[in-house]
Write a protein that holds these residues in place. Structure first.
Motif, PDB file in Angstrom:
ATOM      1  N   UNK A 133      29.978  15.666  14.696  1.00 38.54           N
ATOM      2  CA  UNK A 133      29.382  14.773  15.560  1.00 38.54           C
ATOM      3  C   UNK A 133      28.069  15.252  15.788  1.00 38.54           C
ATOM      4  N   UNK A 134      27.668  16.515  16.120  1.00 34.81           N
ATOM      5  CA  UNK A 134      26.417  16.884  16.498  1.00 34.81           C
ATOM      6  C   UNK A 134      25.498  16.595  15.324  1.00 34.81           C
ATOM      7  N   UNK A 135      25.845  16.864  13.953  1.00 39.24           N
ATOM      8  CA  UNK A 135      25.077  16.478  12.858  1.00 39.24           C
ATOM      9  C   UNK A 135      24.706  15.223  12.802  1.00 39.24           C
ATOM     10  N   UNK A 136      25.624  14.113  13.017  1.00 41.14           N
ATOM     11  CA  UNK A 136      25.438  12.746  13.109  1.00 41.14           C
ATOM     12  C   UNK A 136      24.340  12.299  14.269  1.00 41.14           C
ATOM     13  N   UNK A 137      24.542  12.823  15.396  1.00 42.42           N
ATOM     14  CA  UNK A 137      23.867  12.471  16.385  1.00 42.42           C
ATOM     15  C   UNK A 137      22.329  12.830  16.188  1.00 42.42           C
ATOM     16  N   UNK A 138      21.890  13.920  15.192  1.00 45.18           N
ATOM     17  CA  UNK A 138      20.541  13.961  14.805  1.00 45.18           C
ATOM     18  C   UNK A 138      19.827  13.000  13.921  1.00 45.18           C
ATOM     19  N   UNK A 139      20.656  11.980  13.463  1.00 40.82           N
ATOM     20  CA  UNK A 139      20.228  10.830  12.354  1.00 40.82           C
ATOM     21  C   UNK A 139      19.072  10.208  13.224  1.00 40.82           C
TER      22      UNK A 139
END
Length: 139
Positions: A133-139
């Motif tokens: 989810x953290x990875x997705x939040x950086x998009x």
């Protein structure tokens, strides 16, 4: 990924977010204020323009919030030595303490909920999901 799975993820994230907001200390700062304090804590001092971008706020909205945070002694504004038109926003020691207390109350609730509700396997899955989810939040 199927639409039903995406909906389930969305519902889970939103429900947990609501629950964590409910665990905030009595009289805690507003959520926009906590967000600004958190951004400054995470990224350090920055120009007001960059803070508006990071927070996805219109500059006018940020101006009101910054004024309130400064009046409480949670942030300070200073003019850039290089470009006198630029104002840098920095978190004060009091601002750091206010932010830490808000996070502490929610962290305590979450740690207890995880320890008493989830199995070891579910806890491991939650950690993996959190990283995704953290990875997705950086998009």
């Amino acid at each position: 990924m199927k639409s039903e799975q995406t909906t389930l993820i969305f519902r889970g994230v939103m429900a947990l977010g609501r629950r964590l907001r409910a665990e905030r200390p009595q009289g805690a700062p507003s959520l926009p204020a906590i967000s600004i304090l958190g951004t400054l804590r995470r990224l350090g001092p920055m120009p007001a323009r960059r803070l508006a971008t990071e927070e996805r706020l219109q500059p006018q909205s940020l101006t009101r919030l910054i004024g309130d945070l400064e009046s409480k002694g949670w942030i300070v504004r200073t003019r850039s030595e290089v470009d006198r038109r630029e104002i840098s926003i920095e978190l004060t020691a009091l601002g750091k303490a206010v932010f830490a207390e808000d996070m502490r109350a929610r962290r305590i609730w979450l740690e207890h909920a995880i320890a008493t509700t989830l199995t070891d396997a579910e806890q491991a899955a939650l950690i993996d999901a959190s990283e995704a989810m953290l990875k997705l939040s950086r998009l």
